[in-house]
Design a protein around this motif. Structure first.
Motif, mmCIF file in Angstrom:
data_model
loop_
_atom_site.group_PDB
_atom_site.id
_atom_site.type_symbol
_atom_site.label_atom_id
_atom_site.label_comp_id
_atom_site.label_asym_id
_atom_site.label_seq_id
_atom_site.Cartn_x
_atom_site.Cartn_y
_atom_site.Cartn_z
ATOM 1 N N GLY A 169 0.800 -1.215 0.000
ATOM 2 C CA GLY A 169 0.000 0.000 0.000
ATOM 3 C C GLY A 169 0.835 1.268 0.000
ATOM 4 O O GLY A 169 1.984 1.282 0.429
ATOM 5 N N PRO A 170 0.231 2.346 -0.458
ATOM 6 C CA PRO A 170 0.919 3.641 -0.531
ATOM 7 C C PRO A 170 0.923 4.337 0.829
ATOM 8 O O PRO A 170 0.188 3.946 1.737
ATOM 9 C CB PRO A 170 0.045 4.408 -1.522
ATOM 10 C CG PRO A 170 -1.332 3.871 -1.261
ATOM 11 C CD PRO A 170 -1.135 2.403 -0.973
ATOM 12 N N PRO A 171 1.728 5.394 0.965
ATOM 13 C CA PRO A 171 1.712 6.172 2.205
ATOM 14 C C PRO A 171 0.456 7.034 2.348
ATOM 15 O O PRO A 171 0.135 7.488 3.435
ATOM 16 C CB PRO A 171 2.969 7.037 2.106
ATOM 17 C CG PRO A 171 3.278 7.100 0.653
ATOM 18 C CD PRO A 171 2.767 5.832 0.045
ATOM 19 N N SER A 172 -0.236 7.250 1.242
ATOM 20 C CA SER A 172 -1.510 7.974 1.271
ATOM 21 C C SER A 172 -2.365 7.467 0.114
ATOM 22 O O SER A 172 -1.862 6.848 -0.817
ATOM 23 C CB SER A 172 -1.295 9.487 1.164
ATOM 24 O OG SER A 172 -0.752 9.811 -0.102
ATOM 25 N N THR A 173 -3.651 7.746 0.196
ATOM 26 C CA THR A 173 -4.567 7.296 -0.849
ATOM 27 C C THR A 173 -5.746 8.246 -0.927
ATOM 28 O O THR A 173 -5.987 9.035 -0.007
ATOM 29 C CB THR A 173 -5.037 5.844 -0.599
ATOM 30 O OG1 THR A 173 -5.734 5.365 -1.746
ATOM 31 C CG2 THR A 173 -5.924 5.727 0.631
ATOM 32 N N ALA A 174 -6.464 8.162 -2.030
ATOM 33 C CA ALA A 174 -7.686 8.952 -2.213
ATOM 34 C C ALA A 174 -8.664 8.107 -3.025
ATOM 35 O O ALA A 174 -8.256 7.273 -3.833
ATOM 36 C CB ALA A 174 -7.388 10.256 -2.945
ATOM 37 N N THR A 175 -9.926 8.348 -2.807
ATOM 38 C CA THR A 175 -10.964 7.615 -3.521
ATOM 39 C C THR A 175 -11.012 8.072 -4.974
ATOM 40 O O THR A 175 -11.136 9.261 -5.251
ATOM 41 C CB THR A 175 -12.338 7.857 -2.876
ATOM 42 O OG1 THR A 175 -12.241 7.610 -1.473
ATOM 43 C CG2 THR A 175 -13.408 6.968 -3.489
ATOM 44 N N ILE A 176 -10.938 7.111 -5.886
ATOM 45 C CA ILE A 176 -11.138 7.387 -7.305
ATOM 46 C C ILE A 176 -12.586 7.117 -7.659
ATOM 47 O O ILE A 176 -13.251 7.905 -8.312
ATOM 48 C CB ILE A 176 -10.210 6.509 -8.180
ATOM 49 C CG1 ILE A 176 -8.752 6.828 -7.905
ATOM 50 C CG2 ILE A 176 -10.546 6.683 -9.660
ATOM 51 C CD1 ILE A 176 -7.771 5.832 -8.530
ATOM 52 N N ASP A 177 -13.077 5.970 -7.203
ATOM 53 C CA ASP A 177 -14.443 5.552 -7.506
ATOM 54 C C ASP A 177 -14.938 4.671 -6.371
ATOM 55 O O ASP A 177 -14.183 3.841 -5.864
ATOM 56 C CB ASP A 177 -14.456 4.765 -8.828
ATOM 57 C CG ASP A 177 -15.855 4.318 -9.210
ATOM 58 O OD1 ASP A 177 -16.720 5.187 -9.399
ATOM 59 O OD2 ASP A 177 -16.075 3.093 -9.307
ATOM 60 N N LEU A 178 -16.178 4.850 -5.965
ATOM 61 C CA LEU A 178 -16.765 4.015 -4.925
ATOM 62 C C LEU A 178 -18.230 3.790 -5.247
ATOM 63 O O LEU A 178 -19.003 4.744 -5.346
ATOM 64 C CB LEU A 178 -16.621 4.672 -3.546
ATOM 65 C CG LEU A 178 -17.083 3.830 -2.359
ATOM 66 C CD1 LEU A 178 -16.209 2.587 -2.194
ATOM 67 C CD2 LEU A 178 -17.058 4.662 -1.085
ATOM 68 N N ARG A 179 -18.575 2.543 -5.445
ATOM 69 C CA ARG A 179 -19.974 2.183 -5.691
ATOM 70 C C ARG A 179 -20.512 1.519 -4.434
ATOM 71 O O ARG A 179 -19.934 0.548 -3.933
ATOM 72 C CB ARG A 179 -20.093 1.209 -6.853
ATOM 73 C CG ARG A 179 -21.533 0.763 -7.056
ATOM 74 C CD ARG A 179 -21.659 -0.446 -7.962
ATOM 75 N NE ARG A 179 -22.990 -0.989 -7.850
ATOM 76 C CZ ARG A 179 -23.969 -0.741 -8.704
ATOM 77 N NH1 ARG A 179 -23.756 0.048 -9.732
ATOM 78 N NH2 ARG A 179 -25.151 -1.277 -8.526
#
Length: 132
Positions: free
Chosen positions: A69-79
């Motif tokens: 996993g990355p040090p940070s993340t953001a939502t691209i798509d969420l169903r």
């Protein structure tokens, strides 16, 4: 890192989200029912936005808990598919698993549950950013 992730998200703190467990690519986050989260005062049912915020946050934590996993993340798509109303007064929890990561995207699936483990409140699938 996922525990720190929750500490740094104002809405997670405001909603009282708590990390119940973290494992390899998995997260479980709980949130107590509170009257201010109710979407329908006549029934006491939680607002769908509260459920979606919990699921989104849990999915992000699962991405951060992945060994790649990355040090940070953001939502691209969420169903999110809502299956039923959460039972009024019960703690709701989300369980998420990051099941695949590419160079740029992490793929996650999740459940939202109350005390009825066999009957999910909602299911979700999502894509989250990887990398800086």
């Amino acid at each position: 890192m996922a525990r720190e992730f929750l500490d740094h998200i104002p809405h997670a703190r405001a909603l009282g989200m708590t990390v119940a467990s973290l494992g390899m690519s998995k997260a479980e986050i709980t949130m107590a029912w509170r009257p201010e989260f109710v979407g329908d005062p006549s029934t006491g049912v939680l607002h769908g936005g509260v459920v979606s915020a919990l699921m989104d946050t849990c999915c992000g934590a699962a991405v951060l808990a992945d060994p790649k996993g990355p040090p940070s993340t953001a939502t691209i798509d969420l169903r999110i598919d809502y299956m039923r109303a959460a039972t009024p007064g019960q703690t709701i929890r989300a369980r998420a698993e990051c099941f695949h990561i590419t160079r740029s995207v992490a793929f996650v699936r999740a459940l939202a549950l109350d005390d009825d483990e066999q009957n999910p409140v909602a299911t979700a699938t999502g894509a989250f950013s990887v990398g800086g």
